[in-house]
Design a protein around this motif. Sequence first.
Motif, PDB file in Angstrom:
ATOM      1  N   GLU A 146       0.832  -1.197   0.000  1.00 26.42           N
ATOM      2  CA  GLU A 146       0.000   0.000   0.000  1.00 26.42           C
ATOM      3  C   GLU A 146       0.867   1.248   0.000  1.00 26.42           C
ATOM      4  O   GLU A 146       2.045   1.210   0.376  1.00 26.42           O
ATOM      5  CB  GLU A 146      -0.899   0.011   1.246  1.00 26.42           C
ATOM      6  N   THR A 147       0.288   2.372  -0.422  1.00 31.49           N
ATOM      7  CA  THR A 147       0.952   3.669  -0.322  1.00 31.49           C
ATOM      8  C   THR A 147       0.959   4.114   1.138  1.00 31.49           C
ATOM      9  O   THR A 147       0.259   3.530   1.977  1.00 31.49           O
ATOM     10  CB  THR A 147       0.233   4.715  -1.177  1.00 31.49           C
ATOM     11  N   PRO A 148       1.736   5.146   1.482  1.00 32.26           N
ATOM     12  CA  PRO A 148       1.768   5.591   2.883  1.00 32.26           C
ATOM     13  C   PRO A 148       0.394   5.959   3.438  1.00 32.26           C
ATOM     14  O   PRO A 148       0.167   5.864   4.653  1.00 32.26           O
ATOM     15  CB  PRO A 148       2.700   6.803   2.842  1.00 32.26           C
ATOM     16  N   LEU A 319       6.279   4.591  -2.246  1.00 25.94           N
ATOM     17  CA  LEU A 319       7.188   5.376  -1.405  1.00 25.94           C
ATOM     18  C   LEU A 319       6.620   6.741  -1.041  1.00 25.94           C
ATOM     19  O   LEU A 319       7.199   7.442  -0.199  1.00 25.94           O
ATOM     20  CB  LEU A 319       8.539   5.544  -2.114  1.00 25.94           C
ATOM     21  N   GLY A 320       5.536   7.148  -1.694  1.00 24.26           N
ATOM     22  CA  GLY A 320       4.911   8.414  -1.339  1.00 24.26           C
ATOM     23  C   GLY A 320       4.970   9.476  -2.403  1.00 24.26           C
ATOM     24  O   GLY A 320       4.574  10.625  -2.148  1.00 24.26           O
ATOM     25  N   ALA A 321       5.445   9.143  -3.604  1.00 27.93           N
ATOM     26  CA  ALA A 321       5.486  10.129  -4.682  1.00 27.93           C
ATOM     27  C   ALA A 321       4.069  10.519  -5.074  1.00 27.93           C
ATOM     28  O   ALA A 321       3.132   9.710  -5.011  1.00 27.93           O
ATOM     29  CB  ALA A 321       6.230   9.570  -5.887  1.00 27.93           C
ATOM     30  N   GLY A 339      10.462  11.437  -4.611  1.00 23.09           N
ATOM     31  CA  GLY A 339       9.987  10.134  -4.186  1.00 23.09           C
ATOM     32  C   GLY A 339      10.233   9.025  -5.180  1.00 23.09           C
ATOM     33  O   GLY A 339       9.833   7.880  -4.936  1.00 23.09           O
ATOM     34  N   TYR A 340      10.929   9.331  -6.290  1.00 26.14           N
ATOM     35  CA  TYR A 340      11.197   8.277  -7.271  1.00 26.14           C
ATOM     36  C   TYR A 340      12.241   7.322  -6.698  1.00 26.14           C
ATOM     37  O   TYR A 340      13.217   7.746  -6.062  1.00 26.14           O
ATOM     38  CB  TYR A 340      11.692   8.877  -8.582  1.00 26.14           C
ATOM     39  N   PRO A 341      12.085   6.009  -6.911  1.00 24.39           N
ATOM     40  CA  PRO A 341      12.994   5.032  -6.288  1.00 24.39           C
ATOM     41  C   PRO A 341      14.419   5.124  -6.817  1.00 24.39           C
ATOM     42  O   PRO A 341      14.654   5.399  -7.999  1.00 24.39           O
ATOM     43  CB  PRO A 341      12.359   3.684  -6.630  1.00 24.39           C
TER      44      PRO A 341
END
Length: 872
Positions: A146-148, A319-321, A339-341
């Motif tokens: 899931e997203t944050p 990651l939250g982007a 927020g890009y990995p």
Amino acid sequence: MVEFTRRTLMATSAAAAIGVGAIGTATAADADTPGAPTIRGGLQRLATTARGAEVTGPFVFENGEVLFSLQHPSRDNPGPYDTAAVGVLAGHQFEFNGKNDEFDALEAPRSADAQGRVQVAGGEYDILVQEGAPIAGGDAKWGHPETPDGTDIAAFDGSRYGDVGYNPDMNFFVPTDDEGLEGYLFTNNETSPGSITRTPISRDEDGWEADLENAMNLENLAAFREIGGTRINCYGDLSPWETPMSAEEDYSHPRVSGPATVSDVVDAESGVGVRGAAAFWNRPDPTEIARSIEELFDESWYPQGTWALAGLEMQAYYLGAEPVDQDGETNTTNPIGDGYPNRYRYGHIVEVTEPTSAEPTPVKHHAMGRAAFECPEFMPDERTVYLASDGANKGLYKFVAEEPIPSYDDRMDVRGTLFAARVTNEDAARNQPPADVDLEIEWLELGTASNAEVESWIADYDDLTQVDYLETHAETDWQADLETALAEADEEVAINGNQDYIADAAILEWATQYAEEGPNGVDEDLRRVPFLETRAAAKAIGASVEFRKAEGIDSLDDAEPGDFLYVGISELNDGMADDAGDVRMERVDGGVVYRAELESGYDVSTLESVVVGPDATDRESVVDAAPINVDNVMVLDDGRVLLCEDKGSFGRSYPNDALWVYEPPTSLHVDSVAISQETTGEADLTLSSIPNGLAGGRVTVSLEHTDVAEIVGASYHDALELTAGPTISDDGSTAEFRFADIDDEIEPGTTDVTLATVELEGVGGGTTDITADVRSLDDDEGAAIEAQPRPGVVVTGPPPVGGGVGGRAPSDPDGDGTFEDINGNGRLDYDDVVLLFEHLDDESVTLNVDAYDFNDNGRIDYDDIDELYDEL
């Protein structure tokens, strides 16, 4: 040995040996590979999966029950087999007696009903959990990151690395009770973002049951998000200290495709035609790079690993982007910003520490390098790790920690040396059948670092985004003309590389300094190269990065020298069967299972083929009877091996993958031993297993060079009461043993049976092979035991230096062929350094160059003293 060849097929006896129907004979085309298929040992089919599914993530509980994942089954199968799952083979339990007679081989699935479900020899597939099952009170779905803010990653549009939760792989069980019937099951899901799910399971009289209410997706914990999460979690290992080790199979890591090297790119002054997927990591909508290349260049190509760039946007959202425009069908080329990995945070071995706590903590072992890791194998010394990488031209790797890994208070302090394998024997490059050629291995040191050091290098790239791809490589302002800017950036990166990451020139400079100064002599700013660009660095120094789809690697949990490490090569083609490099064998698309005998220090130096798959052109009945495209392998406590398939029909009469049980042939080992001149030592003669007991036999042990050592004594195992001799030849070259176990003191199913011991005396410096010749060996049923001889080596060392301590001769405590223990007290200490310094010119030293040439330059000099001191 049961062997199938294209020219002669043994009929019913061979069929019975591997548990399939009768086999006829077939003629062969000249192009067929001899020895394909071959099974050295026994083989039986234990289970088949539902149509479309691989056999992945095998695990065997202490009570002998087996569990595996039903990975990506066909959606056309009848329920519940149309959904990915993890289940137990209820009704079957291994007895760990070393013999496949404990179950009747499963027949191949012939009917549509049988092909649409999981079949088990003598049992049923009892599903514990399925993809997307509600967990944690219905607040989450099994295998769904899931997203944050708690949004299921499956809610987003765009490219995906498969359906979320559809690809369960690794399964390892960490018990919380003494009986091993209650604990946590850790399951990987191959997706992006990755997923490791912890599911409480327990067993009662009705079987195993999962507690989904208390299951948790570890990926959604803050500790996982803080390290960038995981990506494409494939198989793994359970460490000797019982922590799950998840392997990130990041296929997108190649910076140059196939066998090409960075040097090829620099020499051509262009990466067109060979640039790999990694260069396009932070491109907006990265999976579309192949289409862009086709439009930009006359020479179009598909950068190796591009398909695995799918899901990177999902990783960013996890990651939250901030999500870019979602049009309901595809990605857009609007770049993702903050927020890009970070590309270098993936392709690692991830340890789940504190696995039974409320919030398990992940640690990425950055010092073990980056690759498309299918699985690691952590050895019982808790220092040595073997690493298998999936895909074409990927290589084999090894990591050796300076101290036992669990001894570090902080896992980020784990420090060690990373190695890549190189195949050294010329036979491997002479276009011969894999069944006939062993692969001799040497390990090339890539570098030494700690997890914390590598983490600090990785952090330098944390802030790179898709915006940087455009602003670094395009002249046009992307905000004014995104389409033009993207085309300019694609062209620049394809030709000159992605300047946001480690440059081609840096890799070549590292390789140049490596050649001149060795791995520890490179500039500080270049030390990061082999840990962040592992495959490219290994290629640059001549490692055999040719291994194709190394998808399984395992050994006994309590393995010792003399036991075997198994390596599954799912397909032997591409780099292993071409016209270049160290490995050029005849093609076997059905794959090969190799094994390597563990040597002192848990080293391996030879891979021998024990299971060779069929050719794609083999007749249906032959392909039905042999394992193909072996993926995960798992060694049982009794030495048998589970072989998991991942291919499908491959010319078979049925479309299902199978789970096979391989029963290796009994082997007769002779110990290797190091002794000093004029002293004695002992070598045991040991049978690896006796599934049907031991009636008796006649065996001769021989030394090749009696000017190095002689046999001066021999004795039998105490359980063998009826014996003759033993008889030792006058020149000390042989000892003959004849024995019978008349009282059945050695029970059937016993492993590692010591039959006899020879006493050896060192005569002169050097080495000599010590071999066993089986004249006859029978089991309790009157059948011959076809034991494979495994020779040993006797190493004799130099005489005492300076009189030694009490006249003791030097010894070789680490078994590397040099004698660090110069004072003969059994260990390396400072007194050894002083003794070598004081007697460097004595004949006891100068006449034994091989023993004291610690810098390996072929002579005795003062640098040998320095090298010995550095080993302290």
